[in-house]
Design a protein around this motif. Structure first.
Motif, PDB file in Angstrom:
ATOM      1  N   GLU A  78       0.808  -1.224   0.000  1.00 32.49           N
ATOM      2  CA  GLU A  78       0.000   0.000   0.000  1.00 32.49           C
ATOM      3  C   GLU A  78       0.840   1.272   0.000  1.00 32.49           C
ATOM      4  O   GLU A  78       0.308   2.366  -0.166  1.00 32.49           O
ATOM      5  CB  GLU A  78      -0.992   0.007   1.174  1.00 32.49           C
ATOM      6  N   GLU A  79       2.145   1.161   0.179  1.00 29.20           N
ATOM      7  CA  GLU A  79       3.033   2.330   0.128  1.00 29.20           C
ATOM      8  C   GLU A  79       3.543   2.592  -1.283  1.00 29.20           C
ATOM      9  O   GLU A  79       4.165   3.619  -1.525  1.00 29.20           O
ATOM     10  CB  GLU A  79       4.221   2.125   1.063  1.00 29.20           C
ATOM     11  N   ALA A  80       3.345   1.682  -2.214  1.00 34.85           N
ATOM     12  CA  ALA A  80       3.857   1.819  -3.577  1.00 34.85           C
ATOM     13  C   ALA A  80       2.831   2.545  -4.439  1.00 34.85           C
ATOM     14  O   ALA A  80       1.637   2.502  -4.165  1.00 34.85           O
ATOM     15  CB  ALA A  80       4.172   0.446  -4.150  1.00 34.85           C
ATOM     16  N   PRO A  81       3.261   3.154  -5.497  1.00 36.15           N
ATOM     17  CA  PRO A  81       4.639   3.344  -5.914  1.00 36.15           C
ATOM     18  C   PRO A  81       5.230   4.603  -5.277  1.00 36.15           C
ATOM     19  O   PRO A  81       4.499   5.476  -4.806  1.00 36.15           O
ATOM     20  CB  PRO A  81       4.518   3.523  -7.421  1.00 36.15           C
ATOM     21  N   VAL A  82       6.548   4.686  -5.289  1.00 35.74           N
ATOM     22  CA  VAL A  82       7.207   5.913  -4.854  1.00 35.74           C
ATOM     23  C   VAL A  82       6.808   7.013  -5.842  1.00 35.74           C
ATOM     24  O   VAL A  82       6.785   6.788  -7.043  1.00 35.74           O
ATOM     25  CB  VAL A  82       8.741   5.737  -4.841  1.00 35.74           C
ATOM     26  N   HIS A  83       6.452   8.172  -5.308  1.00 37.72           N
ATOM     27  CA  HIS A  83       6.059   9.278  -6.178  1.00 37.72           C
ATOM     28  C   HIS A  83       6.483  10.602  -5.552  1.00 37.72           C
ATOM     29  O   HIS A  83       6.709  10.688  -4.361  1.00 37.72           O
ATOM     30  CB  HIS A  83       4.551   9.258  -6.431  1.00 37.72           C
ATOM     31  N   ARG A  84       6.605  11.617  -6.396  1.00 39.75           N
ATOM     32  CA  ARG A  84       6.995  12.948  -5.941  1.00 39.75           C
ATOM     33  C   ARG A  84       5.788  13.700  -5.429  1.00 39.75           C
ATOM     34  O   ARG A  84       4.727  13.674  -6.042  1.00 39.75           O
ATOM     35  CB  ARG A  84       7.567  13.757  -7.095  1.00 39.75           C
ATOM     36  N   VAL A  85       5.982  14.379  -4.291  1.00 41.57           N
ATOM     37  CA  VAL A  85       4.923  15.181  -3.680  1.00 41.57           C
ATOM     38  C   VAL A  85       5.492  16.556  -3.369  1.00 41.57           C
ATOM     39  O   VAL A  85       6.628  16.667  -2.896  1.00 41.57           O
ATOM     40  CB  VAL A  85       4.423  14.508  -2.381  1.00 41.57           C
ATOM     41  N   THR A  86       4.721  17.584  -3.647  1.00 44.46           N
ATOM     42  CA  THR A  86       5.112  18.950  -3.312  1.00 44.46           C
ATOM     43  C   THR A  86       4.113  19.493  -2.300  1.00 44.46           C
ATOM     44  O   THR A  86       2.909  19.372  -2.489  1.00 44.46           O
ATOM     45  CB  THR A  86       5.128  19.842  -4.567  1.00 44.46           C
ATOM     46  N   VAL A  87       4.635  20.049  -1.220  1.00 40.92           N
ATOM     47  CA  VAL A  87       3.779  20.639  -0.191  1.00 40.92           C
ATOM     48  C   VAL A  87       4.124  22.111  -0.024  1.00 40.92           C
ATOM     49  O   VAL A  87       5.273  22.518  -0.195  1.00 40.92           O
ATOM     50  CB  VAL A  87       3.918  19.904   1.163  1.00 40.92           C
ATOM     51  N   ASP A  88       3.110  22.891   0.324  1.00 42.38           N
ATOM     52  CA  ASP A  88       3.319  24.303   0.626  1.00 42.38           C
ATOM     53  C   ASP A  88       3.914  24.426   2.023  1.00 42.38           C
ATOM     54  O   ASP A  88       3.759  23.525   2.857  1.00 42.38           O
ATOM     55  CB  ASP A  88       1.983  25.061   0.589  1.00 42.38           C
ATOM     56  N   GLY A  89       4.550  25.549   2.276  1.00 45.16           N
ATOM     57  CA  GLY A  89       5.034  25.824   3.624  1.00 45.16           C
ATOM     58  C   GLY A  89       3.854  25.997   4.563  1.00 45.16           C
ATOM     59  O   GLY A  89       2.734  26.291   4.134  1.00 45.16           O
ATOM     60  N   PHE A  90       4.083  25.799   5.863  1.00 50.92           N
ATOM     61  CA  PHE A  90       3.000  25.936   6.826  1.00 50.92           C
ATOM     62  C   PHE A  90       3.554  26.298   8.198  1.00 50.92           C
ATOM     63  O   PHE A  90       4.728  26.172   8.464  1.00 50.92           O
ATOM     64  CB  PHE A  90       2.160  24.650   6.910  1.00 50.92           C
ATOM     65  N   TRP A  91       2.669  26.749   9.062  1.00 54.19           N
ATOM     66  CA  TRP A  91       2.998  27.071  10.448  1.00 54.19           C
ATOM     67  C   TRP A  91       2.536  25.946  11.345  1.00 54.19           C
ATOM     68  O   TRP A  91       1.507  25.327  11.090  1.00 54.19           O
ATOM     69  CB  TRP A  91       2.293  28.360  10.867  1.00 54.19           C
TER      70      TRP A  91
END
Length: 35
Positions: free
Chosen positions: A19-32
């Motif tokens: 359930e962890e596959a596949p490896v993929h790129r994720v972009t997150v915004d900055g946060f407090w």
């Protein structure tokens, strides 16, 4: 509160649980967040 900068990282795993596959790129915004 402290600021966590945004960025891109590789999420997941192709070597452990299916359930962890596949490896993929994720972009997150900055946060407090509370210290």
């Amino acid at each position: 509160m402290i600021r966590i900068p945004g960025g891109t990282f590789r999420m997941g795993s192709d070597q452990h649980y299916p359930e962890e596959a596949p490896v993929h790129r994720v972009t997150v915004d900055g946060f407090w967040i509370d210290r």
